[in-house]
Design a protein around this motif. Structure first.
Motif, PDB file in Angstrom:
ATOM      1  N   UNK A 130      38.911  36.544  24.634  1.00 39.02           N
ATOM      2  CA  UNK A 130      39.164  37.805  25.156  1.00 39.02           C
ATOM      3  C   UNK A 130      38.656  39.077  24.569  1.00 39.02           C
ATOM      4  N   UNK A 131      38.343  39.280  23.724  1.00 38.01           N
ATOM      5  CA  UNK A 131      37.850  40.402  22.262  1.00 38.01           C
ATOM      6  C   UNK A 131      36.128  40.511  22.866  1.00 38.01           C
ATOM      7  N   UNK A 132      35.505  39.929  23.573  1.00 41.14           N
ATOM      8  CA  UNK A 132      34.625  39.539  24.722  1.00 41.14           C
ATOM      9  C   UNK A 132      34.531  40.027  25.690  1.00 41.14           C
ATOM     10  N   UNK A 133      35.238  40.085  26.098  1.00 40.77           N
ATOM     11  CA  UNK A 133      35.205  40.121  27.812  1.00 40.77           C
ATOM     12  C   UNK A 133      36.545  41.329  28.185  1.00 40.77           C
ATOM     13  N   UNK A 134      37.188  41.800  27.245  1.00 40.12           N
ATOM     14  CA  UNK A 134      38.318  43.090  27.521  1.00 40.12           C
ATOM     15  C   UNK A 134      38.641  44.059  28.305  1.00 40.12           C
ATOM     16  N   UNK A 135      37.216  44.829  27.792  1.00 44.41           N
ATOM     17  CA  UNK A 135      36.872  45.976  28.513  1.00 44.41           C
ATOM     18  C   UNK A 135      36.862  45.678  30.136  1.00 44.41           C
ATOM     19  N   UNK A 136      35.792  44.735  30.183  1.00 44.81           N
ATOM     20  CA  UNK A 136      35.447  44.609  31.676  1.00 44.81           C
ATOM     21  C   UNK A 136      36.802  44.766  32.349  1.00 44.81           C
ATOM     22  N   UNK A 138      39.923  44.760  31.428  1.00 41.63           N
ATOM     23  CA  UNK A 138      40.637  45.685  31.808  1.00 41.63           C
ATOM     24  C   UNK A 138      40.743  46.895  32.678  1.00 41.63           C
ATOM     25  N   UNK A 139      39.208  47.218  32.858  1.00 42.09           N
ATOM     26  CA  UNK A 139      38.372  47.881  33.834  1.00 42.09           C
ATOM     27  C   UNK A 139      38.968  47.411  35.140  1.00 42.09           C
ATOM     28  N   UNK A 140      38.269  46.095  35.371  1.00 38.03           N
ATOM     29  CA  UNK A 140      38.495  45.368  36.899  1.00 38.03           C
ATOM     30  C   UNK A 140      40.230  46.004  37.015  1.00 38.03           C
ATOM     31  N   UNK A 141      41.354  45.750  35.863  1.00 37.66           N
ATOM     32  CA  UNK A 141      42.936  45.757  36.129  1.00 37.66           C
ATOM     33  C   UNK A 141      42.661  46.881  36.734  1.00 37.66           C
ATOM     34  N   UNK A 142      42.849  47.244  35.677  1.00 37.84           N
ATOM     35  CA  UNK A 142      42.535  49.439  35.887  1.00 37.84           C
ATOM     36  C   UNK A 142      42.997  50.089  37.669  1.00 37.84           C
ATOM     37  N   UNK A 143      41.628  48.911  38.288  1.00 40.88           N
ATOM     38  CA  UNK A 143      41.462  48.956  39.004  1.00 40.88           C
ATOM     39  C   UNK A 143      42.424  48.554  40.113  1.00 40.88           C
ATOM     40  N   UNK A 144      42.366  47.262  40.100  1.00 43.21           N
ATOM     41  CA  UNK A 144      43.177  46.998  40.667  1.00 43.21           C
ATOM     42  C   UNK A 144      44.722  47.391  41.286  1.00 43.21           C
ATOM     43  N   UNK A 145      45.141  48.074  39.334  1.00 48.01           N
ATOM     44  CA  UNK A 145      46.219  48.719  39.451  1.00 48.01           C
ATOM     45  C   UNK A 145      45.723  49.917  40.520  1.00 48.01           C
ATOM     46  N   UNK A 146      44.829  50.940  40.416  1.00 46.64           N
ATOM     47  CA  UNK A 146      44.705  52.306  40.603  1.00 46.64           C
ATOM     48  C   UNK A 146      45.095  52.134  42.494  1.00 46.64           C
ATOM     49  N   UNK A 147      44.374  50.581  42.834  1.00 55.45           N
ATOM     50  CA  UNK A 147      43.983  50.676  43.972  1.00 55.45           C
ATOM     51  C   UNK A 147      45.858  50.045  44.449  1.00 55.45           C
ATOM     52  N   UNK A 148      46.527  49.797  43.893  1.00 58.50           N
ATOM     53  CA  UNK A 148      47.371  48.640  44.449  1.00 58.50           C
ATOM     54  C   UNK A 148      48.648  49.859  44.758  1.00 58.50           C
TER      55      UNK A 148
END
Ligand code: ADP
Length: 710
Positions: A130-136, A138-148
């Motif tokens: 999670x610490x390693x990949x949390x930003x990608x 979070x970015x992906x989820x943010x993008x998805x949320x924006x799309x939604x």
């Protein structure tokens, strides 16, 4: 420094020193349980065992930390002793050191998944997934949320557009249904439209109220859609009692838009109370006023929840209100027409009228049964203009032309209606009188009649009665005249005697001249001329008497009023002088002609003169002056008969009532007959007191050829 703070500082210092001197095992135990950090069960136990097993080695740094903790505790104690509040000292200083752990070792021992006790320090941590990949991530989820969010926005927008489109479609459909709607279907269609609107918009109540035509304050609910039910709605009701504020708004042409009862202004307290009682939460009400004046109101309401009324929706529902009000107006017009038709039919039947309509465009006639019966139209005369033409052919020849002229004037637009009485030759019952009323229903662009309608009424019985009454009136007038002349008989005898005496004495003188030898022919000729003149004078008196005694119909001829007055004066001259009355004539010269009946006008003047003489009978002989005046007043000739007699009662109109008399031998008919004579001449007769005493009787007659005042 308060004593208890000093004690607490000393206690803490002692504790911290002990902690520094204690082994790591005890510190760890105290850490995990004694500092208020939430214990964490098996994980805490695992850490404790790690501490026992490895001491300071693999975990590292503990000894220094403990020393540091002891030093920090001592510093804290000194601060408290120096006056600092114990609660101001950070807990980690007071609470001793948290253990340190080597993350790699923890991982190796399989304890990495468990959380070390709170406050523990992890040395050499390795970042997890999670610490390693949390930003990608979070970015992906943010993008998805924006799309939604975008998608949801689009969907909401589309739903709104679809709703708006559905509303527009519904209104277009409602409008189309109302275009050619038969008046009988309007009510049903309004309720159906109310239902469709409520269902589409999620509304709970739609009501249409109508203002009473007769009593404007009464309103009646005529169309209701309320699927959820509720308390009974008052119908009809006094609007000013239940909805005073709403009534005011609607009558001023304003719509009522209430999203929540909390928004309602203070002056609408009564309205709010009623809405609340009916369970209404939001209101949108439009005034229905197709011609400017209010005829009703259309209301949409919610009952389950409050709601906003966006401008677009209000505009669309406003259209619905207009559609409803136009349809209602059409329906009422139709109802009014049907009511008036029914009334007309009832009136036609009650009055015994025959009704007909003629369409000159279609060359068709409609005539009801009574028309056929009154006019005796033979069976089978139904086609085209047959019935009408038959009726015209049966008009009395003397009256036909008048009727044809009137009809022509009606048809070419010079007059709007005909009202005429004529004689009609009924093929079965013979001559009858008909009263005919006709008017134009439709005219062409050039003003010619295209459709006419009318009624005929058999007035033969009334006409007969009228003719009889006319004859009776004539007889009465004649009788009154004879009566007046009877009063004059003494003076008339004198009037006749005088020329007869002249004739006798002249004849005797002539005889004497003829006996002379030679006879004096010249003298005889002069005497004979005197005899002729005296005879003429007697003849004139007799002629006047004869005319007055004659019974005749009213016949209006052009004549001069002055001549009528002079003729009467001639007749009564002897009578007036016998009564000691002096007649003074002030007759205006060059008066225009009037249309009058000579005999009846003579009777009028005679009656006024004799009444004036009667009124002065008790006056001193020198005070019996009769003044006769004529003058032109605009387009009327006025005659006035003034006396110096007893004067008039306060209510002078009484004198004109039949049988009112103050004379022992009077009939009380003279003035009543005078009035009917003047009325038959389209004039007026009235009496007034004279300011210098006595009475004045005036009558006015229209100048011949002037327009009929009636
Ligand atoms: P009659 O002469 O038979 O009484 P009239 O109708 O001619 O009937 O008159 C009705 C009454 O009107 C008279 O009885 C008289 O009282 C009153 N009257 C008529 N003319 C005069 C007048 N010039 N002055 C005062 N009273 C009059």
């Amino acid at each position: 420094m308060p004593w208890h703070r000093a004690c607490l500082g000393l206690l803490l210092a002692a504790t911290m020193c002990c902690a520094a001197a204690t082994g790591p095992e005890r510190v760890l135990k105290r850490n995990s349980l004694g500092r208020g950090v939430a214990p964490f069960g098996t994980a805490a136990a695992a850490f404790r065992s790690i501490s026992y097993e490895f001491g300071l080695g693999p975990i590292g740094g503990r000894l220094f930390q403990e020393i540091e903790v002891g030093a920090r505790g001592a510093r804290a104690a000194i601060r408290i002793l120096g006056g600092a509040a114990p609660e101001s000292i950070p807990p980690q200083i007071l609470g001793g050191a948290a253990p340190d752990y080597d993350w790699r070792e923890l991982e190796r021992r399989g304890a990495g998944a468990a959380r070390p006790p709170a406050g523990s320090t992890i040395q050499f941590p390795q970042p997890g997934f999670w610490e390693h990949y949390r930003w990608p991530i979070a970015g992906t989820m943010g993008f998805c949320l924006l799309q939604a969010a975008l998608l949801i926005g689009l969907l909401v927008n589309r739903a709104k557009r679809l709703q708006g489109k559905a509303e527009v479609t519904l209104i277009a459909d409602i409008s189309a249904r109302f275009v050619n709607l038969a008046p009988g279907e309007v009510d049903r269609e309004i309720v159906e439209a109310q239902r469709r609107i409520c269902e589409l918009l999620g509304l709970d109540l739609a009501a249409l109220w109508q203002w009473s035509m007769e009593t404007p304050r009464i309103v009646t609910m005529t169309h209701l859609y309320r699927p959820l039910g509720g308390p009974p709605l008052p119908a009809p009701m006094y609007a000013h009692e239940h909805f005073p504020w709403s009534q005011q708004q609607l009558e001023a042409g304003r719509l009522i838009r209430v999203s929540s009862l909390a928004q309602v202004p203070a002056e609408a307290a009564r309205d709010r109370e009623v809405w609340r009682h009916l369970g209404i939460k939001a209101i949108l009400t439009f005034p229905l006023a197709p011609g400017g004046a209010i005829i009703g109101a259309l209301s949409f309401n919610t009952m389950r929840r409050e709601r906003a009324w966006p401008d677009g929706l209000v505009k669309r529902l406003q259209l619905v209100a207009q559609i409803f009000s136009n349809a209602l107006e059409r329906k009422w017009a139709e109802e009014a027409f049907r009511t008036s038709e029914a009334r007309l039919a009832a009136g036609v039947e009650l009055a015994g009228l025959g009704y007909y309509e003629v369409d000159f465009g279609e060359l068709a006639t409609f005539a009801d049964e009574r028309f056929h019966a009154i006019c005796g139209v033979p069976a089978g005369h139904h086609r085209g203009l047959q019935a009408l033409e038959f009726g015209m052919a049966q008009l009395h020849p003397d009256d036909r032309q008048i009727m044809l002229d009137e009809r022509a004037r009606l048809h070419d637009g010079r007059i709007d209606r005909i009202s005429i009485e004529y004689r009609y030759l009924h093929p079965g019952t013979g001559e009858k009188w008909i009263h005919h009323l006709a008017g134009v229903v439709t005219r062409s662009a050039t003003g010619c009649a295209v459709r006419t309608c009318g009624v005929v009424r058999d007035i033969t019985p009334y006409k007969r009665a009228e003719l009889e009454a006319q004859e009776l009136r004539g007889n009465l007038t004649h009788l009154a005249r004879v009566n007046s002349l009877g009063a004059l008989s003494g003076s008339l005898a004198h009037e006749l005697n005088q020329p007869l005496g002249v004739i006798l004495s002249n004849a005797q003188a002539a005889q004497a001249y003829l006996l002379q030898d030679p006879p004096d022919v010249t003298e005889v000729q002069a005497i004979l001329a005197d005899i002729v003149a005296a005879d003429r004078r007697a003849g004139e008196v007799i002629e006047r008497l004869r005319a007055l005694l004659k019974r005749g119909q009213l016949s209006l001829q052009p004549l001069l009023l002055n001549q009528v007055i002079e003729g009467v004066l001639h007749l009564v001259r002897a009578d007036l002088s016998r009564r000691g009355v002096t007649a003074v004539c002030e007759l205006a010269p060059d008066l225009p002609l009037i249309a009058g009946d000579h005999v009846q006008l003579q009777q009028l003047v005679l009656n006024l003169i004799l009444n004036a003489a009667d009124a002065m009978a008790t006056n001193d002989p020198g005070m019996r002056r009769l003044r006769l005046q004529t003058r032109l007043d605009q387009n009327k000739v006025r005659a006035s008969v003034r006396d110096e007699g007893s004067g008039l009662p306060r209510d002078a109109e009484r004198l004109f009532q039949p049988f009112y008399t103050t004379k022992p031998q009077g009939l009380g008919l003279g003035l009543a007959i005078c009035r009917s004579i003047v009325a038959a001449h389209h004039g007026q007769l009235w009496a007034e007191p004279h300011p210098e005493g006595g009475a004045v009787f005036h009558f006015e007659l229209p100048v011949a050829g002037s327009p009929d005042p009636s």
